[in-house]
Design an enzyme around this catalytic site. Structure first.
Site, PDB file in Angstrom:
ATOM      1  N   GLU A   1      51.052  39.097  39.102  1.00  0.00           N
ATOM      2  CA  GLU A   1      49.942  39.028  40.052  1.00  0.00           C
ATOM      3  C   GLU A   1      50.244  39.541  41.460  1.00  0.00           C
ATOM      4  OE1 GLU A   1      47.936  35.256  40.037  1.00  0.00           O
ATOM      5  OE2 GLU A   1      47.217  35.545  37.989  1.00  0.00           O
ATOM      6  N   VAL A   2      50.359  40.849  41.585  1.00  0.00           N
ATOM      7  CA  VAL A   2      50.327  41.466  42.915  1.00  0.00           C
ATOM      8  C   VAL A   2      48.995  41.082  43.559  1.00  0.00           C
ATOM      9  CG1 VAL A   2      50.216  43.665  44.143  1.00  0.00           C
ATOM     10  CG2 VAL A   2      51.840  43.346  42.256  1.00  0.00           C
TER      11      VAL A   2
END
Length: 342
Positions: free
Chosen positions: A141-142
């Site tokens: 999850e950038v």
């Protein structure tokens, strides 16, 4: 669309080696071999195992051999119960999807990035020969869209370093907005034939995260049924959700959630996957424990039909606790029905 065989029906082991207090007691007791046995008995084919850098690295970057032992155990138990496994780096030094973890600077600091590359080279040396039983997810999850170009550069360099050691291991890559589907077109074309495009899906967020204490604008007492009309979901989203969430404007506002919602939501991702000949995988999806068990089953039934229609593999969040636990007591009366939909 290309399918990822052996990774079609899975569950996350969140909270075991990640998002935890990182104590030996937690590692030893939160998940044991019987969890893997149970997951196999549910009829699933893989587990996604999130790990934080804290498990295997000191703050100074020295490796903690005992931490690798728990990854070894996860692989051992996966193979013992004929499950495939994804090793997911949920937090790296300098970055976490959760600001509350106090990590920062990764996208601005080349030293942090080099440390990230070294860790993945270490993982590749230790686990890159497991074959199709194990896949690598290089970062969970950038967050911000502004990281897109940097993340493309970092991920390409990381994959190249892994490939020098483990040329055939499957590698998952996701994009900004916390692995949003919206980010997939902005990912680089697949590095090679062993790349998987990864996204997460908790839509409609107003339903799956009703009463979520970690959403600043959410009233923790707020509740909404899965069959609320789109008009209500629209109004409630505007009132309760500050984050990016798929809208309902293109749907009949008197209608309720059904398969057309997810068919539309997945359509662009499927198009990109077909165009680039890459498999599509949903690494997280699920419903918060605040929803009723009956509504939870209904949501899983709706989304699973679209997953199956497009051949999208997935792993539900999460096996135990973590606000979404599938093995938790609250789901005892519906679990047999629910696990058939995973």
């Amino acid at each position: 669309m290309k399918r990822w065989l052996g990774y079609e029906h899975g569950v996350n082991l969140g909270g075991w080696l990640s998002q935890c207090d990182h104590t030996k007691e937690r590692y030893e007791n939160f998940i044991k071999a019987d969890a893997f046995k149970q997951i196999k008995e549910w009829g699933l084919d893989h587990v996604r195992v999130p790990v934080d850098y804290n498990l295997v690295e000191t703050k100074e970057g020295d490796y903690i051999e005992e931490g690798f032992h728990y990854i070894d155990l996860a692989i051992q138990w996966s193979r013992e119960y004929d499950l495939n496994m994804i090793l997911d780096l949920h937090k790296t030094y300098g970055f976490s999807f959760d600001e509350g973890h106090g990590e920062s600077g990764f996208f601005e600091n080349e030293e942090y990035q080099e440390r990230f590359y070294r860790l993945w080279e270490e993982f590749a040396r230790r686990y890159g020969n497991v074959g199709d039983h194990l896949a690598f997810e290089i970062l969970n999850e950038v967050t911000e869209k502004e990281y897109c170009d940097l993340w493309n550069e970092i991920s390409k360099k990381c994959i190249a370093k892994i490939r020098a050691i483990a040329p055939d291991v499957k590698i998952l890559i996701g994009g900004y907005y916390n692995n949003s589907i919206e980010a997939l077109p902005d990912l680089l074309p697949p590095y090679d034939e062993n790349i998987i495009y990864n996204f997460h899906c908790y839509e409609p967020l107003i339903f799956t995260h009703q009463g979520a204490y970690w959403i600043p604008t959410m009233d923790t007492s707020f509740r909404v049924p899965v069959d609320a009309p789109y008009s209500k979901l629209t109004a409630d989203t505007k009132e309760q959700i500050s984050q990016v969430s798929i809208g309902f404007d293109s749907f009949d506002q008197s209608a309720c959630l059904d398969g057309s919602y997810f068919d539309k939501y997945f359509s662009e991702a499927v198009r990109i996957a077909e165009e680039r000949n890459v498999a599509l995988y949903c690494g997280e999806y699920g419903v918060i424990e605040n929803a009723t068990p009956e509504d939870t089953v209904k949501w899983y039934e709706i989304i699973s039909k679209s997953f199956n229609k497009f051949g999208i593999g997935r792993a539900a969040w999460s096996y135990k606790e973590m606000d979404f636990g599938l093995s938790d007591e609250r789901l005892n009366d519906v679990r047999d029905e629910l696990i058939k939909l995973l």
